[in-house]
Design a protein around this motif. Structure first.
Motif, PDB file in Angstrom:
ATOM      1  N   VAL A 134       0.853  -1.190   0.000  1.00 12.70           N
ATOM      2  CA  VAL A 134       0.000   0.000   0.000  1.00 12.70           C
ATOM      3  C   VAL A 134       0.884   1.233   0.000  1.00 12.70           C
ATOM      4  N   GLU A 135       0.571   2.191  -0.862  1.00 13.01           N
ATOM      5  CA  GLU A 135       1.302   3.448  -0.918  1.00 13.01           C
ATOM      6  C   GLU A 135       0.519   4.516  -0.165  1.00 13.01           C
ATOM      7  N   VAL A 136       1.209   5.283   0.657  1.00 14.39           N
ATOM      8  CA  VAL A 136       0.585   6.379   1.397  1.00 14.39           C
ATOM      9  C   VAL A 136       1.111   7.683   0.819  1.00 14.39           C
ATOM     10  N   ALA A 137       0.208   8.522   0.340  1.00 16.12           N
ATOM     11  CA  ALA A 137       0.588   9.749  -0.358  1.00 16.12           C
ATOM     12  C   ALA A 137       0.332  10.974   0.514  1.00 16.12           C
ATOM     13  N   ALA A 138       0.999  12.055   0.155  1.00 17.70           N
ATOM     14  CA  ALA A 138       0.792  13.327   0.844  1.00 17.70           C
ATOM     15  C   ALA A 138      -0.601  13.866   0.525  1.00 17.70           C
ATOM     16  N   THR A 139      -1.253  14.427   1.519  1.00 17.05           N
ATOM     17  CA  THR A 139      -2.597  14.975   1.324  1.00 17.05           C
ATOM     18  C   THR A 139      -2.563  16.438   0.902  1.00 17.05           C
ATOM     19  N   ALA A 140      -1.371  17.050   0.900  1.00 19.19           N
ATOM     20  CA  ALA A 140      -1.253  18.457   0.494  1.00 19.19           C
ATOM     21  C   ALA A 140       0.205  18.756   0.184  1.00 19.19           C
ATOM     22  N   ASP A 141       0.459  19.884  -0.471  1.00 21.23           N
ATOM     23  CA  ASP A 141       1.833  20.347  -0.659  1.00 21.23           C
ATOM     24  C   ASP A 141       2.405  20.750   0.695  1.00 21.23           C
ATOM     25  N   GLY A 142       3.694  20.524   0.886  1.00 24.50           N
ATOM     26  CA  GLY A 142       4.291  20.924   2.153  1.00 24.50           C
ATOM     27  C   GLY A 142       5.645  20.298   2.356  1.00 24.50           C
ATOM     28  N   THR A 143       6.014  20.122   3.614  1.00 23.18           N
ATOM     29  CA  THR A 143       7.307  19.556   3.994  1.00 23.18           C
ATOM     30  C   THR A 143       7.085  18.404   4.955  1.00 23.18           C
ATOM     31  N   LEU A 144       7.780  17.307   4.742  1.00 24.88           N
ATOM     32  CA  LEU A 144       7.725  16.178   5.667  1.00 24.88           C
ATOM     33  C   LEU A 144       8.529  16.565   6.900  1.00 24.88           C
ATOM     34  N   SER A 145       7.835  17.020   7.913  1.00 25.76           N
ATOM     35  CA  SER A 145       8.520  17.578   9.076  1.00 25.76           C
ATOM     36  C   SER A 145       9.000  16.526  10.063  1.00 25.76           C
ATOM     37  N   GLU A 146       8.329  15.354  10.068  1.00 25.90           N
ATOM     38  CA  GLU A 146       8.711  14.344  11.061  1.00 25.90           C
ATOM     39  C   GLU A 146       8.313  12.957  10.576  1.00 25.90           C
ATOM     40  N   ILE A 147       9.206  11.982  10.789  1.00 30.20           N
ATOM     41  CA  ILE A 147       8.887  10.578  10.534  1.00 30.20           C
ATOM     42  C   ILE A 147       8.724   9.897  11.881  1.00 30.20           C
ATOM     43  N   VAL A 148       7.509   9.405  12.152  1.00 27.63           N
ATOM     44  CA  VAL A 148       7.204   8.797  13.444  1.00 27.63           C
ATOM     45  C   VAL A 148       7.454   7.290  13.416  1.00 27.63           C
ATOM     46  N   ALA A 149       6.945   6.616  12.397  1.00 31.10           N
ATOM     47  CA  ALA A 149       7.108   5.166  12.282  1.00 31.10           C
ATOM     48  C   ALA A 149       8.302   4.848  11.391  1.00 31.10           C
ATOM     49  N   LYS A 150       9.246   4.120  11.913  1.00 26.84           N
ATOM     50  CA  LYS A 150      10.466   3.796  11.182  1.00 26.84           C
ATOM     51  C   LYS A 150      10.253   2.576  10.280  1.00 26.84           C
ATOM     52  N   GLU A 151      11.134   2.413   9.291  1.00 25.45           N
ATOM     53  CA  GLU A 151      11.076   1.245   8.420  1.00 25.45           C
ATOM     54  C   GLU A 151      11.229  -0.031   9.230  1.00 25.45           C
ATOM     55  N   GLY A 152      10.315  -0.983   8.982  1.00 27.39           N
ATOM     56  CA  GLY A 152      10.313  -2.230   9.738  1.00 27.39           C
ATOM     57  C   GLY A 152       9.332  -2.245  10.885  1.00 27.39           C
ATOM     58  N   ASP A 153       8.812  -1.063  11.294  1.00 25.50           N
ATOM     59  CA  ASP A 153       7.844  -1.001  12.380  1.00 25.50           C
ATOM     60  C   ASP A 153       6.509  -1.600  11.940  1.00 25.50           C
ATOM     61  N   THR A 154       5.819  -2.237  12.872  1.00 21.26           N
ATOM     62  CA  THR A 154       4.468  -2.729  12.629  1.00 21.26           C
ATOM     63  C   THR A 154       3.473  -1.674  13.094  1.00 21.26           C
ATOM     64  N   VAL A 155       2.546  -1.312  12.220  1.00 21.93           N
ATOM     65  CA  VAL A 155       1.592  -0.241  12.521  1.00 21.93           C
ATOM     66  C   VAL A 155       0.179  -0.721  12.250  1.00 21.93           C
ATOM     67  N   GLU A 156      -0.775  -0.172  12.980  1.00 22.74           N
ATOM     68  CA  GLU A 156      -2.172  -0.526  12.809  1.00 22.74           C
ATOM     69  C   GLU A 156      -2.899   0.579  12.050  1.00 22.74           C
ATOM     70  N   ILE A 157      -4.103   0.279  11.592  1.00 22.03           N
ATOM     71  CA  ILE A 157      -4.905   1.264  10.870  1.00 22.03           C
ATOM     72  C   ILE A 157      -5.130   2.493  11.753  1.00 22.03           C
ATOM     73  N   GLY A 158      -4.879   3.672  11.201  1.00 22.75           N
ATOM     74  CA  GLY A 158      -5.060   4.915  11.942  1.00 22.75           C
ATOM     75  C   GLY A 158      -3.830   5.390  12.681  1.00 22.75           C
ATOM     76  N   ALA A 159      -2.776   4.551  12.770  1.00 25.47           N
ATOM     77  CA  ALA A 159      -1.552   4.952  13.460  1.00 25.47           C
ATOM     78  C   ALA A 159      -0.857   6.074  12.688  1.00 25.47           C
ATOM     79  N   ILE A 160      -0.164   6.944  13.414  1.00 24.02           N
ATOM     80  CA  ILE A 160       0.527   8.070  12.795  1.00 24.02           C
ATOM     81  C   ILE A 160       1.867   7.593  12.245  1.00 24.02           C
ATOM     82  N   LEU A 161       2.057   7.831  10.971  1.00 24.07           N
ATOM     83  CA  LEU A 161       3.308   7.472  10.318  1.00 24.07           C
ATOM     84  C   LEU A 161       4.303   8.625  10.322  1.00 24.07           C
ATOM     85  N   GLY A 162       3.812   9.817  10.182  1.00 26.99           N
ATOM     86  CA  GLY A 162       4.647  10.998  10.140  1.00 26.99           C
ATOM     87  C   GLY A 162       3.781  12.244  10.194  1.00 26.99           C
ATOM     88  N   ARG A 163       4.426  13.403  10.064  1.00 20.45           N
ATOM     89  CA  ARG A 163       3.668  14.662  10.115  1.00 20.45           C
ATOM     90  C   ARG A 163       4.112  15.554   8.962  1.00 20.45           C
TER      91      ARG A 163
END
Length: 513
Positions: free
Chosen positions: A45-74
């Motif tokens: 599954v690909e997760v795309a940006a919802t608007a123009d801007g800057t990826l200010s923070e990555i919360v979930a690192k590569e390899g992390d297990t995440v559930e639906i609704g979890a924050i991946l970044g900001r």
């Protein structure tokens, strides 16, 4: 500040693994640009940006297990500086990814990879049908892409001239990837003239093969990488190879024949005593499997590795069906406009048997069994590119004519390479007919996640005992391969017997008994 969250991942899928971040913290992004890829046990599954801007923070690192609704970044506000990245990438591209001087005829328009269908996230550039400097019309095909399911055509997005190719044949691309740029409204003459002004007076050391010209100086047709490789190994100019492909382009077979003929000519022109053994061409060749072939190989091997496959056999006397076809085939065609074939009878017999033995129409999902209350039957079709399995929907609701009509439409689309992803998804059971190639008997392999596949074979006259007498009847062997994890032997045998009974007594299909 906007949160980037895990989207819905599909039915029964509740978590995913962060596969790869395509952007780094601090980088500018555009709306709908893919930021991160998530992997589930079923799809990517690909997760795309919802608007123009800057990826200010990555919360979930590569390899992390995440559930639906979890924050991946900001995502924060930004000035879109990342849009300069593609230009830098283009500068570092190999020489094969050529760029022609941009014409002043109009604005530059990107040509991007279209959506490839549900769960398909990448494809391979098969070939470019246009090269830098060629004029194109809007919606004219400029490239072909192979996915693991179908072949796609990429159309031009505007009238103009190809000014840049950002990828090469064989490269892997994703939906949305820009593969070419067009100078909208420009003409080929303008581009060529400008290129001539840029290069005027500059010495050249390129060979005709490098410049894409034949020995006579004429501009050559596009040459595929496989043709260039064979030509290079055979010591000939690829531009001199006469082509039999589309628009006169040389194919790999053309190249091999040309190399072999050139070698024979050179050998025959030498004095007899001067002849010596020489390599007239590659006796072996390494060819990368197409994505479709890779997928076929992977899925068939997965079926063997995961399912407890077993095959049971029976034979069926086709006399009744053949007599019925002979009696009504002309009136059937006059009324319905399609020929009365065997597949309509087989499909009706299969649906009737599936209703009685629902486990054969089911699939395993983890520790659950999913029983299907619909009957979407896949029909295996052999094509030049490999085996595909288009699906006829709701066969229990179709008449014999409806089944034959749908099968004819799907078979034509398969042969023409026009099948869509949707045409091949969601089958509950598969039929494969090796009899059209002369097969007497086989053990078909399951089409995961289905639990059953029926193999049909050739009809041949054989002696059989009928009421104590030996008679010659048109007989066909049937083979049912099934997943023994959910289908018991008794159920498999009963299913096959029900199919046999329905075909030997077609009135059963009309009376639903």
């Amino acid at each position: 500040m906007t949160d980037i969250v895990v989207p819905q991942l599909g039915e029964s899928v509740t978590e995913a693994t962060v596969g790869q971040w395509l952007k780094k913290a601090g980088e500018s992004v555009s709306k709908d640009e893919v930021l991160v890829e998530l992997e589930t046990d079923k799809v990517s599954v690909e997760v795309a940006a919802t608007a123009d801007g800057t990826l200010s923070e990555i919360v979930a690192k590569e390899g992390d297990t995440v559930e639906i609704g979890a924050i991946l970044g900001r995502l924060g506000s930004g000035n879109g500086a990342a849009k300069a990245a593609p230009a830098a990438k283009a500068e570092a591209a190999p020489a094969a990814k050529a760029e022609a001087p941009k014409s002043s005829g109009g604005s530059t328009v990107d040509v991007a990879v279209p959506a490839m269908g549900e769960s398909v996230t990448e494809g391979t550039i098969s070939e470019f049908l246009k090269k830098v400097g060629d004029s194109v019309s809007k919606d004219e095909t400029i490239a072909e892409i192979e996915t693991d399911k179908v072949a796609l055509e990429v159309p031009a997005t505007a009238d103009g001239v190809i000014t840049e190719l950002l990828v090469s044949a064989g490269d892997t691309v994703n939906p949305g990837t820009v593969i070419a740029r067009i100078s909208a409204g420009a003409s080929a003459g303008e581009t060529v003239a400008k290129q001539a002004r840029v290069t005027e007076g500059a010495p050249t050391t390129q060979t005709p093969a490098e410049t894409g010209q034949s020995a006579s100086g004429q501009e050559d047709r596009p040459v595929s990488p496989s043709v260039r490789r064979v030509a290079s190994e055979g010591g000939v100019n690829p531009a001199d190879i006469p082509g039999t492909g589309r628009d006169g382009r040389a194919t790999k077979a053309d190249a091999i024949n040309y190399v072999n003929n050139a070698a024979k000519s050179a050998s025959s022109s030498q004095p007899q005593q001067a002849r010596a053994p020489r390599d007239i061409g590659p006796r072996e060749e390494r060819v990368k499997m197409t994505r479709l072939r890779q997928t076929i190989a992977r899925r068939l091997k997965e079926a063997q590795d995961t399912a407890a496959m077993l095959t049971t056999f029976n034979d069926v006397d086709m006399s009744a069906v053949m007599d019925l076809r002979s009696k009504y085939k002309e009136s059937f065609f006059e009324k319905h406009g399609v020929k009365l074939g065997f597949m309509g009878f087989f499909t009706k017999a299969i649906v009737s048997a599936l209703k009685e033995i629902p486990a054969v129409n089911a699939e395993i999902d983890g520790t659950d069994i999913i029983y299907k209350n619909f009957y979407d039957i896949g029909m295996a079709v052999g094509t030049d590119k490999g085996l595909v399995v288009p699906v006829i929907r709701d066969c229990d609701e179709l008449s014999l004519a409806g089944i034959e009509r749908e099968l004819g439409n799907l078979a034509k689309k398969a042969r023409d390479g026009d099948l869509s992803i949707a045409d091949m998804q969601g089958g509950t059971f598969t039929v494969t007919n090796g009899g059209v190639y002369g097969s007497l008997m086989s053990t078909p392999i399951l089409n995961p996640p289905q639990s059953g596949v029926l193999g049909m074979h050739r009809i041949e006259q054989r002696p059989v005992a009928i009421n104590g007498k030996v008679e010659i009847r048109p007989m066909m062997y049937l083979a049912l391969s099934y997943d023994h994890r959910i289908v018991d032997g008794k159920e498999a045998v009963t299913f096959l017997v029900r199919v046999k009974e329905a075909l030997e007594d077609p009135e059963r299909l009309l009376l639903d008994v």
